[in-house]
Structure formats: C-alpha cells, structure tokens
Design an enzyme around this catalytic site. Structure first.
Site, PDB file in Angstrom:
ATOM      1  N   SER A   1       0.754  -0.970  -0.004  1.00  0.00           N
ATOM      2  CA  SER A   1       0.055  -0.052   0.102  1.00  0.00           C
ATOM      3  C   SER A   1       0.772   1.205  -0.111  1.00  0.00           C
ATOM      4  CB  SER A   1      -0.767  -0.134   1.256  1.00  0.00           C
ATOM      5  OG  SER A   1      -0.053   0.365   2.515  1.00  0.00           O
ATOM      6  N   LYS A   2       0.195   2.386  -0.213  1.00  0.00           N
ATOM      7  CA  LYS A   2       0.829   3.550  -0.321  1.00  0.00           C
ATOM      8  C   LYS A   2       1.376   3.842   1.201  1.00  0.00           C
ATOM      9  CE  LYS A   2       0.025   8.471  -0.392  1.00  0.00           C
ATOM     10  NZ  LYS A   2       1.311   8.782   0.300  1.00  0.00           N
ATOM     11  N   ARG A   3       1.009   3.486   2.395  1.00  0.00           N
ATOM     12  CA  ARG A   3       1.477   3.528   3.552  1.00  0.00           C
ATOM     13  C   ARG A   3       2.672   2.759   3.534  1.00  0.00           C
ATOM     14  NH1 ARG A   3      -3.120   1.707   6.591  1.00  0.00           N
ATOM     15  NH2 ARG A   3      -4.169   2.431   5.067  1.00  0.00           N
TER      16      ARG A   3
END
Ligand code: GLU
Length: 505
Positions: free
Chosen positions: A262-264
């Site tokens: 994910s972007k996180r």
C-alpha cells in the site's frame, strides 16, 4: 493460443495517481503486445464520476512517457476504435444495455439505496439474485404498466444483469489455469444507471473489449473475482467466440510479504509507490515519485518486470528490448511478488553504472546549477565517468563529486591528524613547484614525473600522496589522484596545494 491479432489494453480509472502495481500491469501488456507484433490500447475507464480526480489522466500519460512505454491507440494517441474515454461512449453502451434488456438477459430495477440498505439489515448476507429478486422492485416482479409508468414519470432506475443460478462458470486464465465458480455466488450486478446515463465498470469494460477487438485481458489479480461475471456477459451478448483470454497477474506484496503493498508502506519505509510525484488535488498531499526520487526509467522497468516473472535464468539486467524477447506471460507466478525496494535501488545503481557518461552529465548539470556551480558539459562528463560507480542515484553525485567543483575550505580533522605530517608543508611546496614546471599536464605525464621525483628524493610515497589528496579534496576520499588533478587543471591544482600549505601549517 488463437490466431487472432494480439490486441491488449491498459484501462485505468482516473481516480488518482497510478500505483506502481498498475505500472507493472501496463508493462506486461506492453511486453506481450510487442512480442506478438500486436497493439497496445490506452483506454480511460471513467464511468464512475464520483471517483473522478482531475489531473489523473494527464498524470498517467506522463508517467508512461517517462517510462518509455508506448501505446499504439487510445486517449491522446488516436486510433480507429475511439473514442477511448468511456465517458464519451454513452450512446454506444446504451445500445448494448438495450440489447440485453430486449433479449431478457437484464432487467430494470427501481430499488433505492435506502431500500437496499433496509433489506441488508433485514436479511443477513442479502444478495440481489435469483433467490431474492422476485421480492424486490424490478421489471421481473412488477407489472409492465407499472414499470413503464415509473420510467415515464422520470423515476431513476438501474439495469441489472440476470444471472441464472447454479451454473458452473469456467474462466480460463493463462496464469492461473481453470477457475470455476458457481453462478449462485454472483449477484445480479448493476450494469447501468439511469441517473447519470452511464454504464458501470463491468458493462463498459466488456463492451469496449469486444468493440476494440481485445484478444487478451492482462490485469491485476484484484479483478479475478469479476472474471466469471465477465464470462457470463460475453455469453449474454453472444460474443463467446471472440472472448479475450484472461491473465490475472499476481499481487504486489509488502516488502516483508505480509499483505498487499500500500501507499502507507512506501511512506513508512521510505520508497515511492507512484511513478511520478503526485499532488493530490483534494487533500493537497504530495507523494513521492520514482522520477523525482532519482530513479532512471530503465531501472524501474527492469525492477518491475521481475516482480511476478523471471526469465528462468539468473539474468537480472534486461533492457526493454530484451524483456520483449524473453517475457513469457504463461510463466508469470501465481504467488504474490514481494516488493523488495532495496532491490529497486540496486537496479538503479546498476543502470547508473551502465548509463552513458554524457547522458548522466545532462542529469547532473541541474544539480550542479542548483548548488551554484557552473561547469562545462565536458568536465561534468569526465567527472561522472570517474564517480558513477560509487552512487545509486544522480543526486548522490553531488556529495561524491563536489570537491571537483568547489575547492575545500576546511580540512577534515581526522584525516589531517593522520595524513598531514611534519614535513608535509615542505613536500607540498616542492610538489607545487614541480607541477608548475610541467607543460604536459596529462594524468599520465603528471604521474610519471611525480613518481620519478618521489623515487629520486627517496620520499615516502604514501605520505606524499595522502597529503596531496588532503590538499585537493579536503579529506581522504576520492578517485585516483591524477584523475582529479587532470580535471582540476594546473592552475586550480596549484592553488589548492598552496592554500592547504598556508592553512595547515
Ligand atoms: N478500470 C480498471 C482498473 O482501473 C480496469 C480493469 C481491467 O483491466 O479490466 O484497473
């Protein structure tokens, strides 16, 4: 594989920045198209106006331009099968929705979102399907007059796909083999909404793949659950003969392999998940991109190509052309691919080393300028040639090379203690005189003369050379010393030696 002309498509929805997984999907489509002398289509799937993000389409196009992935047809590329933006194809879809209605493959439903919510609360695991549809407000359960009256009165409705229960649906997937699903688990998907006169993803996707003569659908694993429905839609239209072949690519996983990337993860571990820097127009958030982080597009391509596929040998470095030759869709892995961003850095390092010195100089010149350095292309080309092996990113060249362009103003204390001896000032003064007398300031000649001088005088070679380096660099690092002086030139070399002598003693 069938005899059809290979035509594949990359069909993003413009809902924000393009995720790196999407870039890999596009890359695999590109490799497959090139390999088979086929076409790659760029289609924008923007039928969900709620999720439309301004700038996303332009961002995606710019990303591929940077990466060197070229499309043959599509939005901004033109072609015979346009328009390629789904929001511009309303009339086309309407016709096909009507066809399904006329053939009894679809029906009209008036249930409002509130009514559907109420149903979901009332019935556990409610699904709009054969077991429930006759209890709902639709054209199958209501008299025709009532349906016509509601439509005439301008009531909003949706068109739902009529799915026959208890039928085995087979999806042939090039990567996963045969996937079988019982149709009873599928719901009567909404295909069209009168409110915006637009189809949903499923209908538009199938109609376009058919009309654009798509031969293979290569896309992320997250679309696998939609595939049985898509097969049923092809059948409902009577298009089984030309149904594309499917290939669902493995997920990209977090670096530790636990779950979807994910972007996180990128924010947490400090690597970009987008090809280019992205400015979110709603939140104002800025997310880093591979381009702005100093990655070379060739390195990103090579890195991504190996996330889910490998050539079956140990070869890791492959140009785009080589990838086109070697890529094999049927040998993609089913298992998710760990996103090993350290490997991404390694690829960049390898590609920097391979990059032409002149091209690298072009990339480095703006960094120099930003640091107030004016230098000729020729000098910068020589310097990056000497130093590129030591960096993974162009921006690291500044710290590694700055002594070529900026004379030291301070001398590293530790190096000075260790390397600057009692007699260093005297030796360096002599050395400056010696170098001043040279007409031929080539690295070879300097080296010959200096070595001869050290030998004649029986000086300690290490002491002389270490002190020399300190005067030029200000510390103990750097490439071969005469490569440095050659770049600096006579005047600058002498100035640096004399200045050091003054400061250090
Ligand atoms: N619009 C879908 C996406 O955003 C396309 C899925 C497909 O390739 O069928 O990925």
């Amino acid at each position: 594989m069938s005899e059809r002309k290979v035509r594949v498509r990359f069909a993003p929805s413009p809902t924000g920045a393009l995720h790196i997984g999407g870039v890999r999907t596009a890359l695999y489509n590109y490799l497959f198209a090139r390999q088979h002398g086929g076409d790659l289509i760029f289609r924008i799937e923007d039928t969900d106006s709620n999720r439309f993000v301004p700038g996303a389409e332009e961002y995606i196009i710019e990303s591929f331009k940077w990466l060197g992935i070229k499309f043959d047809e599509g939005v901004s590329f033109g072609g015979e099968h346009g328009p390629y933006r789904q929001s511009e194809r309303r009339d086309i879809y309407k016709k096909y929705v009507q066809q399904l209605l006329d053939n009894g493959k679809a029906y009209i439903a008036f249930d409002t979102p509130e009514e559907l919510d109420a149903k979901r609360k009332e019935v556990a695991n409610f699904q709009y399907d054969a077991s429930t549809r006759m209890g709902m407000r639709n054209s199958l359960a209501m008299p025709k007059e009532e349906v016509d009256a509601l439509i005439a009165a301008g009531k909003q409705y949706v068109v739902r796909f009529l799915i026959e229960p208890n039928e085995e649906v087979h999806v042939h997937d090039i990567i996963r083999g045969e996937v079988v699903v019982n149709s009873s688990v599928l719901d009567d998907k909404v295909l069209y909404k009168s409110a915006d006169e637009l189809p949903t993803y499923h209908l538009a996707n199938i109609v376009d793949d058919h009309l654009m003569e798509v031969s293979h659908v290569i896309r992320g694993e997250e679309w696998l659950p939609s595939a049985p429905l898509h097969v049923l839609l092809y059948r409902a239209f009577g298009w089984e003969e030309t149904m594309p072949e499917f290939a669902h690519l493995p997920l990209l996983l977090k670096p530790d392999g636990n779950g979807k990337l994910s972007k996180r993860d990128g924010d947490r571990l400090g690597f970009p998940v987008f090809p280019l820097e992205w400015h979110d127009p709603k939140t104002g958030d800025v997310s880093s991109g591979y381009r702005e982080s100093g990655y070379l597009p060739e390195a990103v391509i090579n890195f991504l190509a190996l996330l889910g596929w490998n050539p079956g040998t140990n070869q890791e470095i492959m140009s785009l052309d080589e990838l086109v030759q070697l890529f094999d869709l049927s040998h993609c892995s089913k298992a998710g691919a760990k996103f090993d961003f350290e490997k991404g850095k390694w690829f960049n390092h390898e590609y920097i080393k391979m990059k032409d010195n002149g091209e690298l100089a072009d990339l480095f010149m703006p960094v120099l300028q930003a640091n107030g350095v004016e230098a000729s292309k020729e000098v910068v080309t020589t310097v990056v040639g000497l130093m590129k092996e030591r960096v993974s990113f162009v921006k690291e060249l500044w710290d590694t090379c700055k002594f070529f362009f900026v004379a030291p103003t301070e001398y590293d204390e530790k190096t000075r203690k260790k390397r600057w001896k009692e007699d260093s000032a005297e030796r360096m003064t002599e050395l400056a005189q010696l170098l001043e007398s040279l007409d031929d300031f080539s690295a070879e000649n300097q080296e010959k003369v200096v070595m001869q001088w050290i030998a004649d005088k029986e000086y300690h070679m290490g002491n002389v050379m270490n002190a020399f380096r300190l005067t030029l660099v200000g510390e103990g690092k750097g490439p071969h010393i005469f490569d440095i002086t050659k770049v600096l030139g006579k005047e600058e070399t002498l100035a640096r030696i004399r200045r050091a002598v003054e400061v250090l003693k």
